[in-house]
Design a protein around this motif. Sequence first.
Motif, PDB file in Angstrom:
ATOM      1  N   GLY A   1      -1.921 -23.178 -28.731  1.00 26.32           N
ATOM      2  CA  GLY A   1      -2.113 -23.692 -27.362  1.00 26.32           C
ATOM      3  C   GLY A   1      -3.421 -24.467 -27.269  1.00 26.32           C
TER       4      GLY A   1
ATOM      5  N   ALA B   1      -7.494 -15.566 -29.731  1.00 30.94           N
ATOM      6  CA  ALA B   1      -6.848 -14.776 -28.678  1.00 30.94           C
ATOM      7  C   ALA B   1      -7.749 -13.596 -28.315  1.00 30.94           C
TER       8      ALA B   1
ATOM      9  N   TRP C   1      -1.603 -18.431 -29.666  1.00 31.94           N
ATOM     10  CA  TRP C   1      -2.733 -18.698 -28.749  1.00 31.94           C
ATOM     11  C   TRP C   1      -3.525 -19.900 -29.272  1.00 31.94           C
TER      12      TRP C   1
ATOM     13  N   ARG D   1       3.618 -14.009 -24.913  1.00 31.42           N
ATOM     14  CA  ARG D   1       3.533 -15.390 -25.429  1.00 31.42           C
ATOM     15  C   ARG D   1       4.826 -15.729 -26.176  1.00 31.42           C
TER      16      ARG D   1
ATOM     17  N   TRP E   1       1.519 -20.864 -21.374  1.00 33.60           N
ATOM     18  CA  TRP E   1       2.395 -19.788 -21.883  1.00 33.60           C
ATOM     19  C   TRP E   1       1.782 -19.195 -23.162  1.00 33.60           C
ATOM     20  N   CYS E   2       1.203 -20.065 -24.001  1.00 32.60           N
ATOM     21  CA  CYS E   2       0.561 -19.614 -25.251  1.00 32.60           C
ATOM     22  C   CYS E   2      -0.684 -18.775 -24.962  1.00 32.60           C
ATOM     23  N   TRP E   3      -1.256 -18.907 -23.735  1.00 34.80           N
ATOM     24  CA  TRP E   3      -2.496 -18.212 -23.402  1.00 34.80           C
ATOM     25  C   TRP E   3      -2.276 -16.996 -22.517  1.00 34.80           C
ATOM     26  N   LYS E   4      -1.097 -16.415 -22.567  1.00 35.13           N
ATOM     27  CA  LYS E   4      -0.836 -15.164 -21.832  1.00 35.13           C
ATOM     28  C   LYS E   4      -1.721 -14.081 -22.456  1.00 35.13           C
TER      29      LYS E   4
ATOM     30  N   LYS F   1       1.409 -14.110 -32.996  1.00 39.50           N
ATOM     31  CA  LYS F   1       1.191 -14.358 -31.567  1.00 39.50           C
ATOM     32  C   LYS F   1      -0.265 -14.763 -31.308  1.00 39.50           C
TER      33      LYS F   1
END
Length: 265
Positions: A192, A173, A189, A249, A240-243, A185
Amino acid sequence: KDQWEVDPEELILGQELGSGQFGLVLEGRWRDKKVAVKTIREECMSDEEFKEEARVMMRLSHCKLVQLYAVRTQCSPMCLVFEFMDNGCLSDYLRARKGRLSQEAMLGMCLDVSEGMAYLESSNFIHRDLAARNCLVSKKNEVKISDFGMTRFVLDDQYTSSQCSKFPIRWSAPEVIKYCKFSSKSDVWSFGVLMWEVYNEGRIPYENRSNVDVVESLSKGLRLLKPRLAPDAIHKLMTWCWKEKPEDRPSFVVLLHERAFLSDL
Ligand SMILES: Cn1cc(-c2ccnc(-n3ncc4cc(C(C)(C)C)cc(F)c4c3=O)c2CO)cc(Nc2ccncn2)c1=O
């Protein structure tokens, strides 16, 4: 004698499985179970803190985590006794089955990992290097999470500092790359990216880009493209996981209840 201390007589060592991060990994038998025995070379792991950590890791028990059965810390080299995973690591497994993976199989792999990660998240345990290469596949083709939290014992700073070559930039991330800020969190990432690996049958993320290019394109908001085999709903979860911001996320427990993951549909 700590009850988790393995009795050397009970441990039968077989042939080499691979040269792991900390030393040789051998096949073996322990109490009538097939096991994988990881020997730990002293020079590549800080000793005392690891012994303490081993007890924590043994208390982490879930059907989607590779189970640590016992440790041998009283003599060197120290060794860790794990449940044996017949089909090896997930990245090799995906590449070997390229073109033959069903949608159910790929979805099942992502579900297995999200279940194991939801358990780690609920135990406030951060993996720090979640990727297909650090997941293993059982005889029954179940995917389980391996080597969680082990990066903290790596003394080789080629792994640990984000500027160095061995750092897993493509799975990290932004806040990990910039400030080494690990959290569940940041594991989300990486999850994802793992889903992207699964639906791309084991391809390397950002294949033809250098690490520097990857960091630069992420900072411009660029993200991995939808794998050809991935349904839109799964690609939506990946993005969504890569916000950019960790708080934007999903948590693993939220991911588990996402419609795309509800296999009863
Ligand atoms: C439990 N287990 C471990 C392994 C196995 C073998 C060699 N290296 C490893 N690895 N792989 C990766 C790894 C990564 C780390 C980080 C700190 C997170 C960077 C730390 C490790 F300590 C390891 C390690 O030991 C493993 C993973 O821990 C292989 C199994 N099985 C098979 C079966 C068939 N062919 C090959 N392996 C198995 O059942």
